[in-house]
Design an enzyme around this catalytic site. Structure first.
Site, short mmCIF file in Angstrom:
data_model
loop_
_atom_site.label_atom_id
_atom_site.label_comp_id
_atom_site.label_asym_id
_atom_site.label_seq_id
_atom_site.Cartn_x
_atom_site.Cartn_y
_atom_site.Cartn_z
N GLY A 85 0.82 -1.22 0.00
CA GLY A 85 0.00 0.00 0.00
C GLY A 85 0.85 1.26 0.00
O GLY A 85 2.06 1.22 0.18
N ASP A 247 4.38 -4.56 -7.49
CA ASP A 247 3.75 -3.32 -7.01
C ASP A 247 4.32 -2.10 -7.73
O ASP A 247 3.80 -0.99 -7.57
CB ASP A 247 3.94 -3.16 -5.49
#
Ligand code: AMP
Ligand code: MG
Length: 490
Positions: A85, A247
């Site tokens: 995140g 990511d």
């Protein structure tokens, strides 16, 4: 400033955690991208640098912004981390630019978020300016990329190995959705959310697929095609991303996250500069294979959407796309390398052209020739001045037989203006690692932005050779490159 929109926040509840930027004690505008601001249709001409610094430090949020940290997972160096995140980034919202394209506007380094996992949420001025210049250089080189709208010094001290001045980067992206965004929900077996995300991505990046019954499979193909285009462009300018974790692979096909990236000098497929990439997973020549590996991880998340009743069938359909990736990549690479060689596509000549290009690369590698200059000096050969190219080789006749083969191939076509087209495909200026470092040290240690601004001007006009800029075209001293290490941009 125009009003922001928030389709990500509105359409994807549960995909983020709201947050707010940390207060910057004394924001100073380091750099502002007027051209990009115009392209985005932001009305910033009335705003002075103090206001801009206030806005792009996150102290003063424009109307309609809804800051949020996006959830994502990711394979880092091959190991799955179910929760990463945005630890230090906040999506402020979106604007629709002058071309009708929706673009994300996000802050990076604006303080810790719910995903910070013990990180401080900050960024130091060096890595911020590094990302700024790399992104703008890549954009000027014609490589899809996120871009920098602003860099603002915060006035805060950031603790790293030594105390460093803090900064915030404002990043503009076609979207910030990553392979890891899909993985976050797939790993939790929340396939309804994977579907919501896929539908959102299709609407935003592949609207022509919306009504297709095979849309999720075609989405995978579309992402694969964008990655093939992107990685081919990286390879043709000698760009090493350095940390191609899932990511850090954007679904939009833009280059994202300029951490330990670098441009190669003398061409070597095994080139690695990142201090943490000890086994060379993300070496220059591995990038196409890694992109394919990452796409396979994306494919896994989409299987239940591709065929919810028969996962084996879904898998074989997805595998077809993954297995096609190398040839799609090879096609993109061939068309790019032809442009660099001044060759027009000719039926039946693919294999010959490919081996002509490969042999050229081998010559560059064997003789430790600077990649960028080697290509660029081919233009001089076309213009009847082969000496500048020959001077790059240890003996002037080292390239003769290859040049003869190339000349014979050029003779097969009738094109004029070869030099002009080649010049537009072979940059003279790239962000040379030693010059980037020099500019960042001046900015970070001496608050002197002049070297950075000069460098930025040069690398945002990469194809136009200008008098007085000779130094910017030269490779670093060999000792510099041999010891050059890049670090993650934390
Ligand atoms: P990166 O290496 O920049 O792609 O970041 C990998 C992960 O670490 C992401 O989840 C980032 O948000 C997080 N991260 C990196 N640096 C920091 C920091 N200084 N504070 C909080 N999170 C960070
Ligand atoms: Mg990242």
């Amino acid at each position: 400033m125009i009003d922001f929109e928030n389709t990500y926040a509105d359409r994807l509840p549960g995909f983020f955690v709201s947050g707010s930027p940390a207060e910057a004690s004394s924001p100073v505008l380091l750099q502002f991208n007027r051209g990009l601001a115009d392209e985005l249709g932001l009305n910033t001409t009335e705003l002075d640098s103090e206001r801009l610094a206030g806005i792009f430090s996150g102290n003063e949020l424009p109307a309609g912004t809804q800051p949020l940290a996006q959830a994502y997972a990711g394979h880092q160096f091959g190991h799955f981390v179910p929760q990463l995140g945005d630890g230090r980034a906040l999506l402020l919202g979106e604007v629709v630019d002058r071309h009708g394209k929706r673009r994300d506007i996000a802050l990076k380094g604006s303080g810790p978020t719910a995903f910070a996992r013990g990180g401080d949420g900050n960024a130091a001025i060096g890595p911020v300016l590094r990302e700024y210049s790399m992104g703008e250089a890549m954009h000027a080189l014609g490589v899809p990329t996120t871009r920098a709208l602003a860099a603002v010094g915060t006035g805060e001290v950031v603790r790293r190995e030594q105390p460093l001045p803090g900064a915030v980067l404002t990043r503009v992206a076609a979207s910030h959705i990553r392979v890891g965004t899909f993985q976050f929900f797939a790993a939790r077996r929340r396939f309804d959310q994977v579907r919501m995300l896929a539908d959102y991505v299709i609407e935003r990046h592949d609207p022509h697929l919306a009504d297709d019954s095979e849309r999720y499979l075609l989405l995978l193909r579309s992402v694969a095609e964008r990655q093939a285009t992107l990685i081919a462009k990286w390879m043709l300018v000698g760009f090493i991303h350095g940390v191609m974790n899932t990511d850090n692979m954007a679904i939009s096909g833009e280059t994202i996250d300029y951490g330990p990236c670098a441009f190669v000098e003398s061409y070597r497929p095994s080139a690695v500069f990142s201090s943490i990439d000890t086994v060379g997973r993300y070496a220059l020549g591995n990038q196409p294979a890694i992109a394919r590996w990452n796409l396979a991880r994306l494919a896994e998340t989409l299987l239940p959407l591709i065929d919810e009743h028969d996962l084996d069938r879904a898998e074989s359909k997805a595998m077809e796309v993954i297995n096609d990736f190398p040839s799609i990549y090879e096609m993109r690479w061939l068309s790019g390398v032809r442009a660099k060689l001044g060759l027009e596509a000719m039926a039946g000549n693919d294999e010959k052209d490919r081996s002509l290009a490969q042999d050229w690369l081998e010559l560059l590698e064997q003789h430790h020739v600077d990649f960028t200059l080697g290509w660029r000096r081919l233009v001089d050969v076309v213009e009847g001045r082969p000496e500048s190219l020959k001077a790059l080789f240890p003996s002037p006749d080292a390239v003769d037989s290859w040049l003869e083969r190339w000349r014979q191939r050029l003779d097969l076509q009738q094109s004029s203006e070869i030099a002009t087209t080649m010049r537009a495909a072979n940059p003279i200026y790239i962000p040379r690692n030693h010059l980037v470092e020099e500019a960042l040290v001046a900015a970070s240690d001496h608050a002197d932005l002049a070297p950075f601004e000069r460098l930025l001007d040069v690398i945002t006009h990469p194809f136009e050779e200008r008098a007085g800029l000779e130094r910017y075209a030269q490779p670093a001293p060999r000792e510099f490159t041999d010891c050059y290490k890049t670090f993650c941009g934390t």
